[in-house]
Structure formats: C-alpha cells, structure tokens
Design a protein around this motif. Structure first.
Motif, short mmCIF file in Angstrom:
data_model
loop_
_atom_site.label_atom_id
_atom_site.label_comp_id
_atom_site.label_asym_id
_atom_site.label_seq_id
_atom_site.Cartn_x
_atom_site.Cartn_y
_atom_site.Cartn_z
N SER A 163 0.84 -1.21 0.00
CA SER A 163 0.00 0.00 0.00
C SER A 163 0.87 1.26 0.00
O SER A 163 0.52 2.28 -0.59
CB SER A 163 -0.94 0.00 1.21
OG SER A 163 -0.22 0.17 2.42
N ILE A 164 2.05 1.19 0.64
CA ILE A 164 2.96 2.34 0.67
C ILE A 164 3.54 2.61 -0.71
O ILE A 164 3.89 3.75 -1.05
CB ILE A 164 4.09 2.09 1.70
CG1 ILE A 164 3.51 2.11 3.11
CG2 ILE A 164 5.20 3.13 1.58
CD1 ILE A 164 4.51 1.75 4.19
N LEU A 165 3.63 1.58 -1.55
CA LEU A 165 4.18 1.75 -2.90
C LEU A 165 3.33 2.67 -3.77
O LEU A 165 3.82 3.22 -4.76
CB LEU A 165 4.32 0.39 -3.59
CG LEU A 165 5.35 -0.58 -3.00
CD1 LEU A 165 5.32 -1.89 -3.76
CD2 LEU A 165 6.74 0.02 -3.02
N SER A 205 14.61 6.93 -3.68
CA SER A 205 14.31 7.28 -5.08
C SER A 205 14.40 6.05 -5.96
O SER A 205 15.32 5.23 -5.81
CB SER A 205 15.29 8.34 -5.58
OG SER A 205 15.20 9.50 -4.79
N PRO A 206 13.45 5.87 -6.89
CA PRO A 206 13.46 4.67 -7.75
C PRO A 206 14.71 4.57 -8.60
O PRO A 206 15.37 5.57 -8.92
CB PRO A 206 12.21 4.88 -8.62
CG PRO A 206 11.35 5.84 -7.88
CD PRO A 206 12.30 6.74 -7.14
N TYR A 239 13.61 -0.08 -6.20
CA TYR A 239 14.27 0.82 -5.25
C TYR A 239 15.63 0.25 -4.84
O TYR A 239 15.80 -0.96 -4.73
CB TYR A 239 13.41 1.00 -3.99
CG TYR A 239 12.06 1.60 -4.28
CD1 TYR A 239 11.91 2.95 -4.53
CD2 TYR A 239 10.91 0.79 -4.29
CE1 TYR A 239 10.67 3.50 -4.80
CE2 TYR A 239 9.67 1.33 -4.56
CZ TYR A 239 9.55 2.69 -4.81
OH TYR A 239 8.32 3.22 -5.08
N PRO A 240 16.61 1.11 -4.60
CA PRO A 240 17.92 0.63 -4.14
C PRO A 240 17.84 0.20 -2.68
O PRO A 240 16.97 0.66 -1.93
CB PRO A 240 18.82 1.86 -4.30
CG PRO A 240 17.88 3.02 -4.13
CD PRO A 240 16.56 2.58 -4.75
N ASP A 259 10.99 -5.89 -2.65
CA ASP A 259 11.00 -4.87 -3.71
C ASP A 259 10.71 -5.44 -5.08
O ASP A 259 9.94 -4.88 -5.86
CB ASP A 259 12.35 -4.14 -3.73
CG ASP A 259 12.45 -3.17 -4.89
OD1 ASP A 259 11.72 -2.17 -4.87
OD2 ASP A 259 13.22 -3.43 -5.82
N SER A 260 11.28 -6.59 -5.41
CA SER A 260 11.12 -7.15 -6.75
C SER A 260 9.71 -7.69 -7.01
O SER A 260 9.35 -7.98 -8.15
CB SER A 260 12.13 -8.29 -6.98
OG SER A 260 11.94 -9.31 -6.02
#
Length: 211
Positions: free
Chosen positions: A156-158, A170-171, A184-185, A207-208
């Motif tokens: 949901s935060i994405l 930062s993306p 994202y790193p 992340d993936s």
C-alpha cells in the motif's frame, strides 16, 4: 497547552552501557520522572529500542484471555466457535501494530508470541500436535501472519498517493531488461537496528515483487 508534571514522563533513548548524565527536564520547577519504557498508542517502547517488554506485555495479556477459552471448552462450546473466539478475542492482542515491531523481533521473542497460539490450540485440540492443530483450524502461524500483514502495508505504501510513500528511496532507472528488476535501491544501513526497521526490511525482502 499546559503540561501536567505528575503525568508527564521523561523518556531517553540510549544504547550505551553507562548512560550519560543529563539535567532533568522540569515543568514549573518540578523535575520529570525518568522512565525506561512507556506505552504509546498501545505499543510499549523501551529506552534501548528493543521489544522485550512489549512482547512480555502482550504475551501476559493474551495468556490471561486463554482462561476464557478453557472455560468455554469445558462447557462444550463447538470447536468452530472456539477458533472464532481465539481469532477475535486473543490473537488481535498478539498482532496489534505488528508492522512496527515484527521485522526487529529476534527468534526468542517470536517464539514467545507463537507459544500463546500453541497453548490456545492445545486447549481446542488437546490430542494433536501444533502442525496438526493449525491444519484442522485452518490457521497460519503468527509468524506467517505478521509477514503477510507487513507485505500488505508495504504494497500500500508503494502507491504514490500513500502518505508514507516519501519514506521510500528514489526509484532506480534500469538500462537493461532484467528478470527481477529492483525498483528501489537497498538502504545503506550502518546498524542492524536500522536494517531491520520496517521500510529497509521490506525494500530488501519484497521490492522485486512490485505492487
């Protein structure tokens, strides 16, 4: 706004073995009591930012509620109803705001929380192992449930309109087509405490997966 000196506490966060000396905060000349832990919105925070006291508190509170399960079992309440009572009356105590503390739990504290569910299912299914009882009750372990809740919050935060979205790094812009590209790193973490906090933990783990 006026602060009540009797109800206001001084809370210090320190990871040093010998706590440095500071002047006490005062209100109208009255020094505030210094506390090692306090409850904020239902979560017990400790001065060393560990979760031992919080887990002890929720475990004790949930343990007391197991008595209701035993009484209802003796009175012949059907298994289906006992499971519903556990899920609505006892389990929420163990999962409240788990997204805040789950990623930082050591195995010992995770097992302490899981033990409450084991005791509950032992009351309902006295002749079955924990794995068998979970299967019969169609329940997941509390560890699995906390992971699912953390993943749900992270996804949901994405979303760009989420108020916590700005906490993400930062993306990344990829020049090549990758099988499982990261959006994202990874966070550069100087301490394990920060590495295991919610956002770095989720970015590293999920992340993936995307939103």
């Amino acid at each position: 706004m006026r602060l009540n000196a009797k109800k206001t506490k001084e809370f210090r966060v320190s990871f040093l073995q010998s706590e440095p000396e500071f002047d006490h905060l005062t209100i109208n000349g009255s020094p505030l009591e210094v506390v090692d832990s306090f409850k904020l919105l239902g979560i017990t925070l400790s001065s060393d930012l560990s979760w031992n006291i919080h887990v002890s508190n929720i475990s004790a509170k949930a343990s007391k509620r197991l008595y209701a399960l035993r009484i209802l079992k003796r009175h012949g309440v059907p298994v289906k109803n006992l499971i519903s009572i556990f899920c609505s009356f006892i389990r929420p105590v163990l999962e409240y705001a788990c997204q805040v503390w789950h990623s930082s739990l050591p195995l010992m504290l995770s097992d302490q929380i899981e033990h409450i569910q084991k005791r509950a299912l032992k009351i309902v299914f006295p002749h079955h192992s924990y794995a068998e009882a979970l299967d019969k009750a169609k329940l997941k372990t509390l560890q699995e449930r906390r992971e699912i809740q953390c993943l749900s919050l992270y996804q949901s935060i994405l979303k760009d309109d989420n108020k916590l979205n700005n906490l993400l790094p930062s993306p990344i812009t990829h020049k090549y087509s990758l099988r499982n590209p990261r959006k994202y790193p990874l966070f550069k973490c100087r301490t394990e405490r920060f590495r295991n906090s919610f956002i770095p933990y989720c970015v590293a783990k999920w992340d993936s997966l995307g939103s």
